[in-house]
Design a protein around this motif. Structure first.
Motif, mmCIF file in Angstrom:
data_model
loop_
_atom_site.group_PDB
_atom_site.id
_atom_site.type_symbol
_atom_site.label_atom_id
_atom_site.label_comp_id
_atom_site.label_asym_id
_atom_site.label_seq_id
_atom_site.Cartn_x
_atom_site.Cartn_y
_atom_site.Cartn_z
ATOM 1 N N GLU A 1 0.809 -1.219 0.000
ATOM 2 C CA GLU A 1 0.000 0.000 0.000
ATOM 3 C C GLU A 1 0.837 1.261 0.000
ATOM 4 O O GLU A 1 0.471 2.275 -0.583
ATOM 5 C CB GLU A 1 -0.853 0.005 1.259
ATOM 6 C CG GLU A 1 -2.318 0.004 0.994
ATOM 7 C CD GLU A 1 -3.102 0.004 2.288
ATOM 8 O OE1 GLU A 1 -4.291 -0.286 2.211
ATOM 9 O OE2 GLU A 1 -2.525 0.283 3.358
ATOM 10 N N LYS A 2 1.963 1.235 0.718
ATOM 11 C CA LYS A 2 2.712 2.464 0.970
ATOM 12 C C LYS A 2 3.870 2.690 0.004
ATOM 13 O O LYS A 2 4.649 3.616 0.153
ATOM 14 C CB LYS A 2 3.285 2.423 2.390
ATOM 15 C CG LYS A 2 2.241 2.135 3.442
ATOM 16 C CD LYS A 2 2.857 2.177 4.831
ATOM 17 C CE LYS A 2 2.238 1.139 5.736
ATOM 18 N NZ LYS A 2 3.013 0.788 6.880
ATOM 19 N N SER B 1 4.626 6.075 -1.299
ATOM 20 C CA SER B 1 4.648 7.186 -0.334
ATOM 21 C C SER B 1 6.036 7.773 -0.213
ATOM 22 O O SER B 1 7.041 7.090 -0.375
ATOM 23 C CB SER B 1 4.201 6.693 1.041
ATOM 24 O OG SER B 1 3.044 5.976 0.946
ATOM 25 N N LYS B 2 6.042 9.025 0.164
ATOM 26 C CA LYS B 2 7.306 9.749 0.356
ATOM 27 C C LYS B 2 8.122 9.096 1.451
ATOM 28 O O LYS B 2 7.614 8.806 2.526
ATOM 29 C CB LYS B 2 6.949 11.187 0.773
ATOM 30 C CG LYS B 2 7.956 12.205 0.360
ATOM 31 C CD LYS B 2 7.503 13.657 0.421
ATOM 32 C CE LYS B 2 6.693 14.064 1.584
ATOM 33 N NZ LYS B 2 6.447 15.525 1.601
ATOM 34 N N PHE C 1 9.151 6.178 1.896
ATOM 35 C CA PHE C 1 8.849 4.815 2.330
ATOM 36 C C PHE C 1 9.797 3.816 1.691
ATOM 37 O O PHE C 1 10.058 3.855 0.500
ATOM 38 C CB PHE C 1 7.398 4.436 1.975
ATOM 39 C CG PHE C 1 7.073 3.024 2.350
ATOM 40 C CD1 PHE C 1 7.095 2.004 1.392
ATOM 41 C CD2 PHE C 1 6.802 2.688 3.668
ATOM 42 C CE1 PHE C 1 6.805 0.699 1.740
ATOM 43 C CE2 PHE C 1 6.519 1.375 4.019
ATOM 44 C CZ PHE C 1 6.523 0.383 3.051
ATOM 45 N N PHE D 1 8.086 7.796 -5.291
ATOM 46 C CA PHE D 1 7.254 8.993 -5.057
ATOM 47 C C PHE D 1 7.447 9.976 -6.202
ATOM 48 O O PHE D 1 6.490 10.524 -6.760
ATOM 49 C CB PHE D 1 7.646 9.634 -3.725
ATOM 50 C CG PHE D 1 6.979 10.965 -3.465
ATOM 51 C CD1 PHE D 1 7.681 12.159 -3.627
ATOM 52 C CD2 PHE D 1 5.649 11.009 -3.081
ATOM 53 C CE1 PHE D 1 7.060 13.369 -3.390
ATOM 54 C CE2 PHE D 1 5.030 12.229 -2.838
ATOM 55 C CZ PHE D 1 5.747 13.413 -3.006
ATOM 56 N N LYS E 1 6.056 8.530 -9.555
ATOM 57 C CA LYS E 1 4.589 8.636 -9.582
ATOM 58 C C LYS E 1 4.161 10.057 -9.921
ATOM 59 O O LYS E 1 3.269 10.280 -10.744
ATOM 60 C CB LYS E 1 4.036 8.247 -8.229
ATOM 61 C CG LYS E 1 2.515 8.352 -8.113
ATOM 62 C CD LYS E 1 2.045 7.649 -6.833
ATOM 63 C CE LYS E 1 0.544 7.614 -6.745
ATOM 64 N NZ LYS E 1 -0.043 8.649 -5.950
#
Lengths: 394, 443
Positions: free
Chosen positions: B385-386, B389-390, B392, B410, B413
């Motif tokens: 899921e993550k 993310s920034k 991660f 990140f 994306k």
């Protein structure tokens, strides 16, 4: 030393608790003394066994007598959905109880059985005072009184009231110790040193011409002045016989009973009509012998209250100075009907006349027993519509 | 003439007696008649009395029946009255309770720090709270009763109203910049009021402060990164000089240490660049001029730069391009390269020696799709899921290589989505991952 207390409960949610509450209240007022006997009267709205169980819980060692009623009376209230209990503790009065069963089969015999039971339970002695509590719906009330008189003596002091059932006129109950009975008569004999007073008066007055009972069979009044007995009420009420049979007659006529003259009384002796049949015969609450002259009686509220007051005064006087300790009131249900919303007035009058601090307990009866006008030393009769009081003092 | 008094003869006496008896008999007869009359009258009187008595009893019976009925009715009235009073008491208590609840709710709404707007089933504005008045600097009475189109005419409320109109029921924390010092998070909540009436509650949450703080943070990072770059460049330049032998010979041992230092410095520079890119993305300053090209061309350049890496790590490397000619795309050249590089970096980093990395390129009429497939460690299901993310990094990734910014995906994306494309992946732990992104066909 005699002490008494009265308790009342109207706990229709928990019948056992109602009995317990009423009895506890009464016992509490004895100030720590253990009760010798409890007189208990309860509306038919309560489960009689449950109430009795509750009462027994509050007084494990006392004698219990009483029965179902058509209204419960104390010195402070008159209610029709209550359980009231009179608790008495005394070291100068001994209470001995007894019971006679089968009133409908043989009322006289049931009376003798109750009286004999008390005598034998006391060790063979006749009581100074006999209180009777017969079934209000069955048998012949006067015959029960006669039965008791045959054992205790023609002029024996006898007083009492017939149990009721909230004006349903279906079935009444009597309490003897832990048993709920029916079709019975419970007796309480009082032994020892004490004073007592009777107050017996009704206040009804005769109206109309005298009538003669030309045919009767026991409690059944068949013909009056050669015509069917019911004709009397047809004439005086201006109503059709059929309606009177249907009503039933008792409900219409119990404030218009029949009265007969008896020696020794300025008031007529009253007999209630209970029910009439299609032949025009009227079953009375107690027998009126053939050949008796009868009158129709009419009641008046104010006169009734005055009569109640007079009865109370007479009872008080009969104590001859002794201090009243408790009052038992046997008040005819017809008087409640007559007085309507003013019914509590006559009860309050009695309480005040004797002493508002004196514990008073009683109930609305289907018949009363006692000597005419309360005269001691005269034979006891069966009454209707009458305010009947017993005051005990020392 | 004097009559001689003689004694009466027996006969005369008898006659007198008989006369007397007759007289007495008459008297008795009269008296009998009178008595009979009296008795008759008496009987009639008694009958009269009896009649009166009967009337009296009848009247009395009527009276007592009426009295009984009246007393019964009075009793019933009393009971009804008591019952009614009870009901009234209950009703009053209920009303008081409702009133208190109403006051509670009104107080809450009035004092809520968020703005509330309530639109009824016909999309008419039914209620606004004081905070809303403050936000829009408009009075309640000017807004109430107006429909959405009418409200759109107000310059103050327009942006919010347009958003509600267009996206209607399911807005969740959408940010709108209302004016210079006011950014709102708008959420709409559908409410069922009464009998299936669909009302809409709009919640305005003031996030101006949060936005300001974020801006300050980004500014700070940007400033710091720029500040850090300068000394790092200096260090890089100096190390280069040393390694190229421009400042004298260096021993093998010295070369080793200097190389290591150089690499560390490079990594720091890369990290700073990443941070700067992130701040530029957040400030919206990221994409530059776009050109129309065939994606294959850039891909070739990027792929070539990884050929060395492949040999060095002993990982197979393949490029598969669709046989048919690919449509052109409008892209920021530099940034698209960065996106591809980030995906390939990951593929190689997380695949062991002997593994395989395959890059594919294909398209349909609408979009061009690129995929990078590796046979590496994969991404655990609970971490997938993550991934975008920034900062991660998956736990197993950290175990393979302790260093890494967690910004690569990140940034990728952001780049892809800024071009209007989509980016996603498929991965199974222990087997490998395939990352895809699409770019819309130009035109």
């Amino acid at each position: 030393m005699t002490k008494a207390g009265v308790g009342l409960s109207q706990n229709l949610d928990d019948h056992r608790k109602a009995g317990f509450e009423a009895a506890s209240q009464a016992v509490e007022k004895l100030g720590g003394l253990a009760p010798s006997i409890l007189f208990c009267f309860s509306s038919i709205k309560y489960n009689q066994e449950e109430v009795l169980r509750g009462i027994r819980e509050a007084a494990p060692a006392a004698s219990i007598v009483g029965g179902s009623a058509a209204g419960e009376i104390t010195s402070w209230s008159t209610v029709f959905d209550g359980v009231n209990v009179l608790a008495i503790s005394s070291n100068s009065i001994r209470f001995v109880t007894g019971v006679g069963k089968g009133v409908s089969k043989d009322s006289f015999k049931a009376g003798t059985a109750a009286a004999k039971d008390v005598v034998s339970n006391s060790g063979g002695k006749k009581p100074n005072l006999f209180i009777m509590l017969p079934d209000g719906m069955t048998g012949n009330g006067a015959a029960i009184v006669d039965g008791i008189k045959s054992v205790l003596g023609e002029n024996a002091p006898i007083i009492g009231g017939s149990l009721g059932d909230d004006y349903f006129f279906k079935k009444t109950f009597e309490y003897h110790q832990d048993q709920v009975l029916t079709d019975s008569v419970v007796g309480v004999g009082l032994y020892g040193s004490f004073e007592y007073g009777f107050g017996i008066k009704h206040g009804w007055e005769p109206v109309g011409l005298p009538l003669k009972v030309t045919k009767a069979d026991g409690v059944k009044l068949q013909e009056v002045d050669g015509k069917p007995a019911l004709k009397v009420y047809e004439d005086y009420f201006g109503k059709e016989a059929a309606e009177l049979v249907r009503e039933p007659l008792a409900r219409m006529a119990y404030t218009y009973p029949l009265g007969l003259a008896v020696e020794g009384s300025d008031e007529l002796l009253i007999r209630d009509p209970v029910i009439a049949n299609e032949k025009g015969e009227i079953t009375m609450a107690s027998a009126i012998p053939e050949g008796t002259t009868i009158r129709l009686m009419i009641g008046d509220r104010d006169k009734a209250i005055v009569a109640a007051k007079k009865a109370a005064q007479v009872a008080r006087e009969q104590l001859e100075g002794a201090e009243p300790k408790f009052i038992l009131m046997f008040n005819c249900m017809a008087r409640n009907r007559l007085l309507g919303v003013r019914c509590h007035e006559e009860n309050e009058t009695v309480s005040q006349a004797i002493g508002s601090g004196v514990p008073m307990s009683g109930f609305y009866t289907y018949g009363e027993q006692g000597p005419l006008l309360g005269k001691k030393g005269t034979p006891a009769y069966f009454h209707n519509e009458t305010m009947t009081l017993l005051v005990v003092g020392e | 003439m004097n009559k001689v008094q003689r004694t009466a003869s027996p006969l005369a006496k008898r006659n007198a007696g008989v006369k007397e008896i007759k007289r007495l008999r008459n008297t008795l007869r009269v008296r009998d008649l009178e008595l009979a009359e009296l008795k008759k009258k008496h009987a009639i009187d008694l009958q009269e009395l009896d009649k009166v008595a009967k009337m009296l009893v009848q009247r009395d019976l009527e009276r007592s029946q009426i009295t009984e009925k009246r007393e019964d009715e009075l009793k019933q009235l009393k009971e009804s009255r008591a019952a009614l009073l009870n009901i009234l008491e209950d009703a009053q208590a209920a009303r008081k309770f409702v009133q208190e609840e109403k006051e509670k709710i009104s107080a809450i709404i009035a004092n809520l720090s968020d703005g509330l707007l309530l639109f009824d089933a016909q999309d008419r504005l039914s209620m606004v709270n004081p905070q809303t008045e403050k936000i829009f600097a408009v009075k309640e009475q000017d807004l109430i009763g107006k429909t959405i189109p009418q409200l759109a005419a107000f310059p103050a409320t327009r942006p919010v109203v347009i958003l509600v109109k267009n996206e209607g029921e399911k807005i969740f924390r959408k940010e709108i910049k209302l004016r210079e010092k006011m950014t709102l998070e708008v959420t709409t909540v559908p409410l069922t009021i009464g009998k299936n009436q669909l009302w809409t509650l709009v919640v305005l949450h003031d996030v101006t402060r949060e936005k300001l703080i974020e801006e300050m943070k980004t500014e700070f990072v940007s400033l710091s990164a720029h500040q850090l770059r300068t000394p790092l460049s200096a260090i890089k330049w100096t190390l280069r000089l040393l390694l190229d032998g421009e400042l004298g010979n260096i021993t093998q041992e010295q070369r080793g240490f200097l190389e290591k230092t150089y690499q560390s410095n490079e990594r720091m520079i890369a990290l700073i660049n990443d941070l700067l890119n992130v701040t530029r993305i957040e400030e919206g300053r990221y994409l530059s001029r776009r050109v129309l090209i065939e994606l294959e061309q850039i891909l070739q350049i990027v792929v070539n730069s990884y050929k060395e890496e492949s040999k060095r790590t002993n990982i197979g490397f393949k490029l598969e391009v669709s046989k048919e000619p690919l449509p052109k795309v409008l892209v920021d050249l530099e940034k698209i390269q960065v996106a591809m590089q980030n995906l390939l970096d990951n593929a190689f980093r997380y695949t062991r020696a002997g593994g395989q990395v395959t890059v594919s390129l294909k398209s349909d009429k609408k979009e061009v799709e690129l995929s990078v497939k590796d046979s590496g460690v994969g991404i655990p299901k609970d971490q997938q899921e993550k991934v975008f993310s920034k900062f991660f990094r998956a736990a197993n990734a950290v175990r393979i290589e302790a260093e890494g910014s967690g910004l690569g995906l990140f940034i990728a994306k952001n780049i892809v989505e800024s071009h209007g494309g989509r980016i996603w992946f498929e991965s199974e732990e222990g087997k490998g991952s395939t990352f895809y992104f699409t770019l819309p066909v130009a035109g």
